[in-house]
Design a protein around this motif. Structure first.
Motif, PDB file in Angstrom:
ATOM      1  N   GLY A  20      26.880  37.842  48.010  1.00  0.00           N
ATOM      2  CA  GLY A  20      28.052  37.835  47.148  1.00  0.00           C
ATOM      3  C   GLY A  20      27.907  38.771  45.957  1.00  0.00           C
ATOM      4  O   GLY A  20      28.897  39.160  45.359  1.00  0.00           O
ATOM      5  N   LEU A  21      26.666  39.156  45.662  1.00  0.00           N
ATOM      6  CA  LEU A  21      26.474  40.104  44.564  1.00  0.00           C
ATOM      7  C   LEU A  21      27.156  41.431  44.892  1.00  0.00           C
ATOM      8  O   LEU A  21      27.885  42.003  44.082  1.00  0.00           O
ATOM      9  CB  LEU A  21      24.978  40.323  44.336  1.00  0.00           C
ATOM     10  CG  LEU A  21      24.630  41.267  43.188  1.00  0.00           C
ATOM     11  CD1 LEU A  21      24.955  40.634  41.854  1.00  0.00           C
ATOM     12  CD2 LEU A  21      23.153  41.648  43.231  1.00  0.00           C
ATOM     13  N   GLY A  22      26.942  41.884  46.120  1.00  0.00           N
ATOM     14  CA  GLY A  22      27.549  43.133  46.558  1.00  0.00           C
ATOM     15  C   GLY A  22      29.059  43.046  46.528  1.00  0.00           C
ATOM     16  O   GLY A  22      29.744  43.948  46.037  1.00  0.00           O
ATOM     17  N   LEU A  23      29.545  41.920  47.041  1.00  0.00           N
ATOM     18  CA  LEU A  23      30.994  41.717  47.091  1.00  0.00           C
ATOM     19  C   LEU A  23      31.577  41.713  45.677  1.00  0.00           C
ATOM     20  O   LEU A  23      32.611  42.325  45.415  1.00  0.00           O
ATOM     21  CB  LEU A  23      31.281  40.392  47.803  1.00  0.00           C
ATOM     22  CG  LEU A  23      32.632  40.273  48.475  1.00  0.00           C
ATOM     23  CD1 LEU A  23      32.815  41.380  49.483  1.00  0.00           C
ATOM     24  CD2 LEU A  23      32.745  38.909  49.148  1.00  0.00           C
ATOM     25  N   ALA A  24      30.893  41.031  44.773  1.00  0.00           N
ATOM     26  CA  ALA A  24      31.364  40.968  43.386  1.00  0.00           C
ATOM     27  C   ALA A  24      31.383  42.362  42.773  1.00  0.00           C
ATOM     28  O   ALA A  24      32.339  42.734  42.086  1.00  0.00           O
ATOM     29  CB  ALA A  24      30.459  40.044  42.577  1.00  0.00           C
ATOM     30  N   PHE A  25      30.347  43.148  43.061  1.00  0.00           N
ATOM     31  CA  PHE A  25      30.290  44.504  42.515  1.00  0.00           C
ATOM     32  C   PHE A  25      31.443  45.347  43.057  1.00  0.00           C
ATOM     33  O   PHE A  25      32.094  46.093  42.327  1.00  0.00           O
ATOM     34  CB  PHE A  25      28.949  45.136  42.870  1.00  0.00           C
ATOM     35  CG  PHE A  25      28.719  46.448  42.209  1.00  0.00           C
ATOM     36  CD1 PHE A  25      28.365  46.527  40.872  1.00  0.00           C
ATOM     37  CD2 PHE A  25      28.878  47.638  42.916  1.00  0.00           C
ATOM     38  CE1 PHE A  25      28.172  47.734  40.261  1.00  0.00           C
ATOM     39  CE2 PHE A  25      28.685  48.851  42.310  1.00  0.00           C
ATOM     40  CZ  PHE A  25      28.338  48.903  40.979  1.00  0.00           C
ATOM     41  N   PHE A  26      31.691  45.201  44.353  1.00  0.00           N
ATOM     42  CA  PHE A  26      32.807  45.886  45.008  1.00  0.00           C
ATOM     43  C   PHE A  26      34.112  45.545  44.287  1.00  0.00           C
ATOM     44  O   PHE A  26      34.901  46.424  43.915  1.00  0.00           O
ATOM     45  CB  PHE A  26      32.848  45.417  46.464  1.00  0.00           C
ATOM     46  CG  PHE A  26      33.759  46.201  47.372  1.00  0.00           C
ATOM     47  CD1 PHE A  26      34.210  47.472  47.033  1.00  0.00           C
ATOM     48  CD2 PHE A  26      34.150  45.664  48.594  1.00  0.00           C
ATOM     49  CE1 PHE A  26      35.030  48.181  47.885  1.00  0.00           C
ATOM     50  CE2 PHE A  26      34.972  46.374  49.445  1.00  0.00           C
ATOM     51  CZ  PHE A  26      35.421  47.624  49.088  1.00  0.00           C
ATOM     52  N   LEU A  27      34.321  44.250  44.041  1.00  0.00           N
ATOM     53  CA  LEU A  27      35.531  43.787  43.371  1.00  0.00           C
ATOM     54  C   LEU A  27      35.638  44.392  41.967  1.00  0.00           C
ATOM     55  O   LEU A  27      36.700  44.852  41.549  1.00  0.00           O
ATOM     56  CB  LEU A  27      35.515  42.254  43.288  1.00  0.00           C
ATOM     57  CG  LEU A  27      36.757  41.614  42.648  1.00  0.00           C
ATOM     58  CD1 LEU A  27      37.993  41.917  43.466  1.00  0.00           C
ATOM     59  CD2 LEU A  27      36.579  40.109  42.511  1.00  0.00           C
ATOM     60  N   ILE A  28      34.500  44.428  41.262  1.00  0.00           N
ATOM     61  CA  ILE A  28      34.498  44.979  39.900  1.00  0.00           C
ATOM     62  C   ILE A  28      34.937  46.442  39.909  1.00  0.00           C
ATOM     63  O   ILE A  28      35.798  46.862  39.128  1.00  0.00           O
ATOM     64  CB  ILE A  28      33.095  44.841  39.272  1.00  0.00           C
ATOM     65  CG1 ILE A  28      32.808  43.369  38.970  1.00  0.00           C
ATOM     66  CG2 ILE A  28      32.994  45.656  37.995  1.00  0.00           C
ATOM     67  CD1 ILE A  28      31.388  43.104  38.567  1.00  0.00           C
TER      68      ILE A  28
END
Lengths: 218, 50, 250
Positions: A20-28
């Protein structure tokens, strides 16, 4: 091999595992782009495919050093290396686990993020397709980079520098495919090139990754 | 000096920057070579003393 | 004729390098100076590009070296991985520093040349972009050497990186070509028709060609001299650390 895969997936999805870290970064990245380039929807829909690809690539880059570093530190890697499992298989499984925990969620979330950037209607199919084909290559190349730098104390920056130029072909063809799809242009050439790179990388690079991993474990 | 016309600045910058870079490279190489040789000779002398 | 593998012996290599080095250095200095002075002072201006054509005497040889040095590193890396000759991989390491400077020179002179000719310092033209990527490859390769303490591990890892990087560099070249067609003219120096003067389109005329050829030879010789010197330096460093290790043991 299945056991190794399920173990990696379990570790990644557990709290603090970085899932989810990657996903969160993508979203950011996707949320911040309109703030930095302006809210004009025409401009946003023009750059949407490129921004989405860039976000996916950066999110992937962010999570690379987790692929092998933790296993290296606690000695799991030495154990796995002495097991009858071929190291080529191990690195492939590692790449697969990385893709399942970072690449696949991004592929699934991409249409949602496309909405935020006003991606043109025909672009969704091509965006998802290009990410689905391209992100496995990012994971496999990333595993090679992680295997190169696994023995280093602060390998994170070096890993990014090494992997960056290796990501260029995938990024160019992936983003080009998504862009052409969104514009309604011919998509065959970038599609074939992207698929060719991904399959070639999956077929050959695990041997190089295993080779450098063996050197690092020596 | 040849007549460089209106592009004098560009041509001179290009030559200047390149020559500086190459000089730095050559000097750095020579310096490293000297240092390496000196250290090697020192180490060999210590070995021969014993 | 002695086998080339004899030079894989570090002592033999050092000796030969020391014997050859002064000659190559002098030759490189003479050719390079002649070529550059000839090009800078005694060639006419191009009727379209004005005096900026003079940049060609640095730009083209540097660009040529940037690519060929990587190719040389690929070969020596392969030799190291297959035959385990230390000299080979140390030559690759020595060459990389020269390569990164050559790439930088090509990029800088290209930017300075592009400014008056194309009206911009930088465009995302395929050739410029490829060189930027090549520059990143060189940086990554050198950074990996610096980061690893154990010399043999470093040699193995950088060699594999060099080989994998070569494949990706070629891939990038095609990708970048596909991605943008660009402003750069095609290869115009080494094209056979351009040299013999049979093709009239964008050829480099003989007035410019001979000093350019001299500069190219000068760059190659300079590179050879630097590689001999730097490789010998690396060999000396290795031997010093081996001696120091033995001192600590005894």
């Amino acid at each position: 091999m299945i056991a190794l895969l399920t173990r990696d997936l379990k570790l990644a999805t557990r709290a603090g595992g970085g899932f989810g870290l990657g996903l969160a970064f993508f979203l950011i990245v996707v949320i911040l782009v309109p703030f930095s380039v302006g809210p004009e929807s025409g401009l946003l829909s023009d750059i949407a495919p490129g921004v989405l690809w860039l976000g996916a690539l950066l999110a992937c880059l962010l999570s690379l050093d987790r692929i092998l570093a933790l296993d290296w530190e606690d000695g799991t890697l030495d154990l796995v290396a002495t097991s009858p499992l071929p190291l080529e298989g191990v690195v492939t499984i590692k790449a697969l686990a990385h893709w399942l925990t970072t690449g696949l969620p991004m592929v699934i979330a991409a249409p949602l993020f496309g909405l935020l950037l006003n991606l043109p209607q025909p672009g969704y199919f091509w965006l998802v397709l290009s990410l689905a084909i391209g992100t496995p290559a990012l994971s496999v190349v990333g595993t090679f980079g992680a295997a190169l730098t696994v023995g280093l104390k602060r390998g994170g920056l070096l890993l990014s520098l090494l992997v960056l130029p290796l990501y260029v072909p995938t990024l160019i063809f992936g983003a080009e495919l998504a862009r052409r799809g969104a514009d309604g242009q011919a998509t065959t050439t970038p599609l074939l090139m992207l698929a060719g790179i991904t399959f070639g990388v999956i077929a050959l690079l695990p041997f190089a990754s295993a080779l450098v991993l063996r050197v690092n474990l020596r | 000096m040849p007549e460089l016309g209106k592009y004098a600045a560009e041509v001179l910058t290009a030559y200047g920057a390149s020559i500086v870079l190459m000089t730095v490279l050559v000097l750095a190489s020579i310096r490293a070579a000297r240092k390496a040789r000196k250290e090697l000779e020192a180490a060999e002398a210590r070995r021969d003393d014993r | 004729m002695a086998s080339i593998w004899e030079y894989a012996n570090p002592v033999k290599f050092s000796k030969t390098a020391s014997a050859v080095l002064p000659w190559v250095t002098v030759l490189a200095a003479v050719t390079l100076a002649t070529g550059l002075v000839w090009g800078f002072f005694f060639t006419p201006d191009d009727f379209r590009q004005g005096s900026t054509v003079k940049i060609i005497y640095i730009h083209v040889p540097a660009a040529m070296m940037a690519i060929n040095i990587w190719a040389m590193m690929l070969v020596t890396s392969l030799i190291w991985l297959i035959r385990r000759h230390h000299v080979s991989v140390l030559a690759a390491k020595g060459a990389a520093s020269v390569g990164v400077v050559m790439t930088l020179i090509a990029l800088i002179t290209g930017a300075v040349w592009g400014q008056p000719m194309w009206g911009t310092w930088w465009v995302w033209d395929p050739r410029l972009t490829s060189f930027l990527i090549l520059f990143l490859f060189y940086l990554g390769y050198l950074a990996l050497w610096e980061a690893i303490d154990d010399p043999d591990t470093a040699a193995d890892l950088t060699s594999v990186l060099c080989i994998v990087g070569s494949v990706f560099a070629i891939l990038s070249r095609y990708a970048v070509n596909f991605w943008n067609q660009g402003l750069h003219q095609g290869a115009s120096v080494m094209r056979a028709g351009a040299v013999t003067g049979t093709d009239t389109e964008e050829k480099v005329s003989n007035v410019f060609f001979y000093p350019l050829l001299l500069c190219m030879i000068g760059f190659v010789l300079l590179f050879v001299a630097l590689v001999f010197l730097r490789t010998r330096t690396e060999i000396h460093k290795r031997r010093t650390s081996a001696l120091l290790a033995r001192e600590r043991l005894s």
